[in-house]
Write a protein that holds these residues in place. Structure first.
Motif, mmCIF file in Angstrom:
data_model
loop_
_atom_site.group_PDB
_atom_site.id
_atom_site.type_symbol
_atom_site.label_atom_id
_atom_site.label_comp_id
_atom_site.label_asym_id
_atom_site.label_seq_id
_atom_site.Cartn_x
_atom_site.Cartn_y
_atom_site.Cartn_z
ATOM 1 N N LYS A 226 -2.961 2.695 0.762
ATOM 2 C CA LYS A 226 -2.468 3.383 1.967
ATOM 3 C C LYS A 226 -2.038 2.281 2.890
ATOM 4 O O LYS A 226 -0.815 2.303 3.655
ATOM 5 N N ILE A 227 -2.864 1.405 3.089
ATOM 6 C CA ILE A 227 -2.442 0.041 3.930
ATOM 7 C C ILE A 227 -1.216 -0.563 3.617
ATOM 8 O O ILE A 227 -0.325 -0.914 4.193
ATOM 9 N N PHE A 228 -1.187 -0.682 2.312
ATOM 10 C CA PHE A 228 0.042 -1.482 1.768
ATOM 11 C C PHE A 228 1.348 -0.783 1.757
ATOM 12 O O PHE A 228 2.598 -1.132 2.062
ATOM 13 N N LYS A 229 1.369 0.659 1.844
ATOM 14 C CA LYS A 229 2.303 1.595 1.967
ATOM 15 C C LYS A 229 2.768 1.449 3.336
ATOM 16 O O LYS A 229 3.922 2.031 3.779
ATOM 17 N N THR A 230 2.114 1.446 4.415
ATOM 18 C CA THR A 230 2.302 1.659 5.752
ATOM 19 C C THR A 230 3.213 0.492 6.267
ATOM 20 O O THR A 230 2.904 -0.772 6.190
#
Ligand code: DC
Length: 230
Positions: A226-230
């Protein structure tokens, strides 16, 4: 992966922090730093120099030696693991013995030792892409880490896991001895004056007493994704 982050993993002794950190390191190609190994290496040094006797450490002498103690990690490409070096000597297995576990809390509460190691850990992490485990990573070393976990499990379950590991590595040690050492280290970690073990307010708590490593990792990976996608 272009985004660079640091991940802090804190928690009680023998609750699988390094298993989580190694899995993250492998999947996301982040460098893994085991800060417990650093405290263990300084403890080994102190034992080798006879600075510890009857549960007491000669703090003054250790402080005098400190500038000459170099702890670092080198990657062993054959074993595909990072190994701990003390003054250029590979001490990876020597630091894991119960003898070191019994005395390491004495070392971890000495302020000058913590100052030296926290500084070293912050230098290692300044360019990010680090997953680091310990007791004070989310609270002291990287208070701004992008993701923080606080891992725990019931003491009896942790002791049983650790006892099996020690037996596998050939140490003749009883379950009771491992459990009492683990409780003693928890107690020392929580009650230490400088940088005690406590959950950062923005950490995610994981109690893995009753969950499999696979389920635990899936949960953690979903948060990192999730962090890498945001
Ligand atoms: O994670 P470990 O059991 O290998 O750690 C060894 C000891 O070092 C443990 O008793 C707590 C201490 N420690 C610490 O005080 N701060 C850290 N960041 C890491 C470990």
């Amino acid at each position: 992966m272009s985004k660079k982050i640091n991940i802090a993993i804190d928690g009680h002794s023998s609750c699988g922090k390094s298993t989580i950190a190694k899995a993250i390191s492998k999947r996301y190609k982040m460098r893994y730093i085991d800060t417990g190994a650093m405290y263990r290496a300084i403890c080994l040094f102190s034992l080798q120099k006879n600075l510890i006797s009857k549960d007491k450490i000669d703090e003054r002498l250790l402080e005098a030696y400190l500038p000459d103690i170099f702890v670092e990690f080198k990657y062993n490409s054959e074993k595909k693991i990072s190994e701990t070096y003390l003054n250029d000597k590979n001490v990876e297995s020597l630091i894991r013995t119960l003898d070191v576990s019994k005395s390491v809390s004495l070392i971890a509460k000495i302020p000058v030792v913590r100052q030296k190691l926290v500084l070293l850990q912050q230098q290692i992490g300044k360019n990010k892409n680090i997953v680091m485990d310990g007791r004070d990573i989310g609270t002291k070393v990287f208070p701004d880490a992008e993701l923080k976990f606080f891992v725990t499990a019931k003491p009896e379950i942790r002791a049983n896991r650790r006892w099996k590991e020690l037996r596998q590595s050939g140490e003749n040690v009883s379950y009771e001895e491992v459990l009492s050492n683990l409780k003693m280290r928890d107690d020392n970690d929580i009650n230490r004056r400088m940088n005690p073990l406590k959950m950062a307010t923005d950490a995610i708590k994981i109690d893995n007493s009753n969950i499999s490593v696979e389920n635990q990792n899936d949960f953690i990976f979903s948060l990192i994704d999730k962090i890498f996608k945001t």
